[in-house]
Design a protein around this motif. Structure first.
Motif, PDB file in Angstrom:
ATOM      1  N   PRO A   1     -27.112 -10.033 -12.530  1.00 36.45           N
ATOM      2  CA  PRO A   1     -27.462 -11.465 -12.490  1.00 36.45           C
ATOM      3  C   PRO A   1     -28.959 -11.673 -12.735  1.00 36.45           C
ATOM      4  N   GLY A   2     -29.278 -12.809 -13.311  1.00 34.90           N
ATOM      5  CA  GLY A   2     -30.679 -13.126 -13.570  1.00 34.90           C
ATOM      6  C   GLY A   2     -31.490 -13.276 -12.294  1.00 34.90           C
TER       7      GLY A   2
ATOM      8  N   ILE B   1     -27.703 -11.206 -17.026  1.00 37.29           N
ATOM      9  CA  ILE B   1     -28.983 -11.223 -17.743  1.00 37.29           C
ATOM     10  C   ILE B   1     -28.769 -11.115 -19.255  1.00 37.29           C
ATOM     11  N   ARG B   2     -27.589 -10.619 -19.658  1.00 33.63           N
ATOM     12  CA  ARG B   2     -27.334 -10.480 -21.100  1.00 33.63           C
ATOM     13  C   ARG B   2     -27.286 -11.836 -21.792  1.00 33.63           C
ATOM     14  N   SER B   3     -26.861 -12.886 -21.092  1.00 26.83           N
ATOM     15  CA  SER B   3     -26.817 -14.214 -21.697  1.00 26.83           C
ATOM     16  C   SER B   3     -28.212 -14.676 -22.094  1.00 26.83           C
ATOM     17  N   LEU B   4     -29.220 -14.382 -21.250  1.00 26.66           N
ATOM     18  CA  LEU B   4     -30.603 -14.723 -21.612  1.00 26.66           C
ATOM     19  C   LEU B   4     -31.098 -13.857 -22.761  1.00 26.66           C
ATOM     20  N   LEU B   5     -30.705 -12.572 -22.780  1.00 19.94           N
ATOM     21  CA  LEU B   5     -31.101 -11.685 -23.873  1.00 19.94           C
ATOM     22  C   LEU B   5     -30.515 -12.160 -25.200  1.00 19.94           C
ATOM     23  N   ASP B   6     -29.241 -12.597 -25.178  1.00 16.54           N
ATOM     24  CA  ASP B   6     -28.619 -13.101 -26.405  1.00 16.54           C
ATOM     25  C   ASP B   6     -29.313 -14.365 -26.896  1.00 16.54           C
ATOM     26  N   PHE B   7     -29.847 -15.158 -25.962  1.00 17.21           N
ATOM     27  CA  PHE B   7     -30.538 -16.376 -26.367  1.00 17.21           C
ATOM     28  C   PHE B   7     -31.915 -16.077 -26.954  1.00 17.21           C
ATOM     29  N   ILE B   8     -32.645 -15.154 -26.351  1.00 19.67           N
ATOM     30  CA  ILE B   8     -34.005 -14.847 -26.828  1.00 19.67           C
ATOM     31  C   ILE B   8     -33.960 -14.070 -28.135  1.00 19.67           C
ATOM     32  N   ARG B   9     -33.146 -12.998 -28.180  1.00 20.14           N
ATOM     33  CA  ARG B   9     -32.941 -12.206 -29.400  1.00 20.14           C
ATOM     34  C   ARG B   9     -34.246 -11.698 -30.000  1.00 20.14           C
ATOM     35  N   ILE B  10     -34.982 -10.935 -29.233  1.00 14.38           N
ATOM     36  CA  ILE B  10     -36.218 -10.291 -29.716  1.00 14.38           C
ATOM     37  C   ILE B  10     -35.940  -8.801 -29.840  1.00 14.38           C
ATOM     38  N   PRO B  11     -36.016  -8.232 -31.030  1.00 19.47           N
ATOM     39  CA  PRO B  11     -35.752  -6.791 -31.177  1.00 19.47           C
ATOM     40  C   PRO B  11     -36.829  -5.970 -30.480  1.00 19.47           C
TER      41      PRO B  11
ATOM     42  N   GLU C   1     -41.020 -18.315 -19.587  1.00 19.06           N
ATOM     43  CA  GLU C   1     -40.894 -19.444 -20.506  1.00 19.06           C
ATOM     44  C   GLU C   1     -39.543 -20.138 -20.358  1.00 19.06           C
ATOM     45  N   GLN C   2     -38.492 -19.355 -20.103  1.00 18.20           N
ATOM     46  CA  GLN C   2     -37.171 -19.942 -19.925  1.00 18.20           C
ATOM     47  C   GLN C   2     -36.990 -20.541 -18.519  1.00 18.20           C
ATOM     48  N   MET C   3     -37.647 -19.957 -17.537  1.00 20.40           N
ATOM     49  CA  MET C   3     -37.478 -20.406 -16.152  1.00 20.40           C
ATOM     50  C   MET C   3     -38.252 -21.697 -15.840  1.00 20.40           C
ATOM     51  N   ILE C   4     -39.137 -22.132 -16.711  1.00 23.48           N
ATOM     52  CA  ILE C   4     -39.893 -23.369 -16.430  1.00 23.48           C
ATOM     53  C   ILE C   4     -39.016 -24.609 -16.647  1.00 23.48           C
ATOM     54  N   PHE C   5     -37.889 -24.429 -17.328  1.00 23.88           N
ATOM     55  CA  PHE C   5     -36.978 -25.556 -17.531  1.00 23.88           C
ATOM     56  C   PHE C   5     -35.980 -25.596 -16.369  1.00 23.88           C
ATOM     57  N   PRO C   6     -35.933 -26.710 -15.639  1.00 23.82           N
ATOM     58  CA  PRO C   6     -35.050 -26.772 -14.447  1.00 23.82           C
ATOM     59  C   PRO C   6     -33.583 -26.539 -14.774  1.00 23.82           C
ATOM     60  N   ASP C   7     -33.121 -27.026 -15.934  1.00 26.50           N
ATOM     61  CA  ASP C   7     -31.715 -26.877 -16.247  1.00 26.50           C
ATOM     62  C   ASP C   7     -31.344 -25.438 -16.561  1.00 26.50           C
ATOM     63  N   ARG C   8     -32.319 -24.646 -16.976  1.00 28.19           N
ATOM     64  CA  ARG C   8     -32.040 -23.258 -17.316  1.00 28.19           C
ATOM     65  C   ARG C   8     -32.179 -22.322 -16.112  1.00 28.19           C
ATOM     66  N   VAL C   9     -32.896 -22.770 -15.085  1.00 33.64           N
ATOM     67  CA  VAL C   9     -33.072 -21.912 -13.908  1.00 33.64           C
ATOM     68  C   VAL C   9     -31.709 -21.615 -13.283  1.00 33.64           C
ATOM     69  N   GLU C  10     -30.937 -22.682 -13.044  1.00 37.11           N
ATOM     70  CA  GLU C  10     -29.627 -22.481 -12.420  1.00 37.11           C
ATOM     71  C   GLU C  10     -28.680 -21.715 -13.340  1.00 37.11           C
ATOM     72  N   LEU C  11     -28.821 -21.969 -14.660  1.00 37.78           N
ATOM     73  CA  LEU C  11     -27.929 -21.317 -15.620  1.00 37.78           C
ATOM     74  C   LEU C  11     -28.159 -19.809 -15.661  1.00 37.78           C
ATOM     75  N   TYR C  12     -29.395 -19.386 -15.843  1.00 41.28           N
ATOM     76  CA  TYR C  12     -29.687 -17.969 -16.040  1.00 41.28           C
ATOM     77  C   TYR C  12     -29.782 -17.185 -14.738  1.00 41.28           C
ATOM     78  N   ARG C  13     -30.020 -17.850 -13.616  1.00 42.81           N
ATOM     79  CA  ARG C  13     -30.048 -17.126 -12.344  1.00 42.81           C
ATOM     80  C   ARG C  13     -28.645 -16.672 -11.927  1.00 42.81           C
ATOM     81  N   GLU C  14     -27.649 -17.464 -12.234  1.00 41.20           N
ATOM     82  CA  GLU C  14     -26.284 -17.122 -11.844  1.00 41.20           C
ATOM     83  C   GLU C  14     -25.560 -16.294 -12.904  1.00 41.20           C
ATOM     84  N   GLN C  15     -25.932 -16.466 -14.166  1.00 35.92           N
ATOM     85  CA  GLN C  15     -25.274 -15.757 -15.255  1.00 35.92           C
ATOM     86  C   GLN C  15     -25.818 -14.326 -15.391  1.00 35.92           C
TER      87      GLN C  15
END
Length: 428
Positions: A28-29, A80-90, A64-78
């Motif tokens: 989990p995030g 960590i791969r969901s955040l990695l798929d969103f960022i997509r930095i090799p 950078e992703q955690m400063i958005f309130p709507d994303r804090v709840e999303l990525y903390r419970e999901q």
């Protein structure tokens, strides 16, 4: 974190301070966020799945992703791969035996917004470490500072030795002037030789013997010089022979390109499967109006295929990075070798002229104990030199052609961008 005792020019990135923070893709995030809060110096986290590295999320990108309130709840419970798929930095991965200067160069060759992203260091025991780019640059700065101090030390020693030589030369000039003045006084007085005059004559004889020794040494220098020139020519020829090594690197590059082609074909097949499944999803949705269990299975397959496509794109990015470094090493080595060989030939020509003048000067002196030098260096000039220069020019042309071929190839980053665009176009 690992800490080296003291940096030396032979140190690699494996000796630098690094961090170990590695989690699975299902973590989990919230766990990652707590770890970042507990360790402020931690530069990022490595995401793995079944012993395979999926990517790296830096502390900066996570915040950078955690400063958005709507994303804090999303990525903390999901996961960590969901955040990695969103960022997509090799991620940039390096073996621990990379030199510090090479690692800095590879890091700076990335895109501007990725230059300060942490580096994954693969240790000899296959464990993974996280290296901060700031630590890498500071280490390079320390190496340069130590090298500068060594250069300054040798420069000071050089000045000391030059001062000693100048002092001895001044003494020799004073003795020579004193000897000349004493000889002149002796000729004017025309008296019988005194003890002092006899000493002067003895000194003159010693000087004559020293002159003969100087002539013998000059002859020895001329003879040894020929041998040194021959050895230098052989060394320059060995530079041209390094073309075989260049061809070997070229073959390795060709193998990497073949791997890129195979990966590209696999990606195209995966994209076709995604498109086919997307069409099936659309048909089933329109016919039924609700999402049954079969449709859920199809959606899961689409997600797996998208992940597979992203992982293959990451592999292509790593292969392209190695390809770029190998081409850079190839061109730099060939150019450096050509420049050195050219410089050697020019210096040989100058040295030959200097030895020729030395031989002419010796031949003008009448020393019975020293035979004249029969074979001047000027008559042996430059068939080998011209041939060597031609070989060097051929090597430079070959390297330039290889560079041109590399520039004409499509980069793996462009291919990955195309794949990502195709995947986005398939999303409902």
């Amino acid at each position: 974190m690992s800490n080296p005792t003291q940096l030396t020019p032979d140190f690699t990135i494996g000796h630098l301070p690094s961090h170990h923070f590695q989690v699975s893709a299902a973590t989990p995030g919230q766990v990652v966020a707590e770890k970042f809060e507990q360790e402020p110096d931690l530069p990022g986290v490595i995401i793995t799945h079944e012993s395979q590295v999926l990517g790296l999320i830096s502390r900066v990108k996570f915040r950078e992703q955690m400063i958005f309130p709507d994303r804090v709840e999303l990525y903390r419970e999901q996961p960590i791969r969901s955040l990695l798929d969103f960022i997509r930095i090799p991620p940039l991965m390096m073996e621990e035996n990379w030199k510090i200067d090479d690692a800095v160069q590879a890091s700076l060759n990335r895109q501007k917004d990725l230059i300060y992203e942490p580096i994954i260091v693969v240790m000899e025991n296959q464990s993974l470490r996280i290296l901060d780019v700031q630590t890498l640059i500071i280490a390079q700065s320390k190496n340069l500072s130590q090298a500068y101090k060594i250069i300054q030390k040798y420069r000071i020693e050089k000045q000391k030795h030059l001062a000693i030589i100048q002092k001895e030369q001044a003494k020799v000039r004073e003795c020579h002037e004193l000897l000349e003045s004493q000889v002149i006084e002796a000729e004017k007085t025309q008296k019988s030789p005194t003890f002092q005059e006899l000493a002067i004559v003895k000194q003159a004889e010693q000087i004559a013997q020293m002159n003969q020794r100087f002539v013998k040494i000059a002859k020895l220098i001329s003879s040894e010089g020929r041998q040194a020139f021959q050895a230098t020519f052989q060394g320059a020829n060995s530079i041209c022979n390094n073309t075989d090594k260049i061809l070997g690197v070229g073959k390795a590059i060709a193998n990497d390109l073949e791997t890129v082609n195979r990966t590209s074909r696999t990606i195209r097949e995966a994209i076709e499967q995604v498109r086919h499944l997307a069409v099936q999803v659309a048909v089933v949705t329109n016919q039924i109006g609700s999402q049954p269990s079969g449709l859920t299975q199809v959606s899961l397959e689409i997600g797996r295929l998208a992940s597979k496509t992203f992982e293959l794109g990451t592999q292509m990015e790593q292969i392209a990075s190695r390809f770029k470094l190998r081409v850079h090493e190839l061109t730099e080595a060939a150019r450096a070798g050509a420049n050195v060989a050219k410089s050697v030939t020019i210096k040989i020509d100058r040295a030959e002229m200097a030895l020729l003048e030395l031989e002419e000067l010796i031949s003008e002196k009448d020393f019975n104990s020293i035979p004249p030098i029969k074979e001047p260096l000027g008559t042996q000039k430059s068939v080998k030199t011209h041939s060597l220069v031609k070989d060097i020019e051929h090597a430079e042309v070959a390297v330039s052609e290889l560079e041109e071929i590399v520039k004409q190839q499509n980069s793996s980053k462009y291919l990955i961008d195309k794949i990502q665009q195709a995947l986005k176009s398939q999303k409902p």
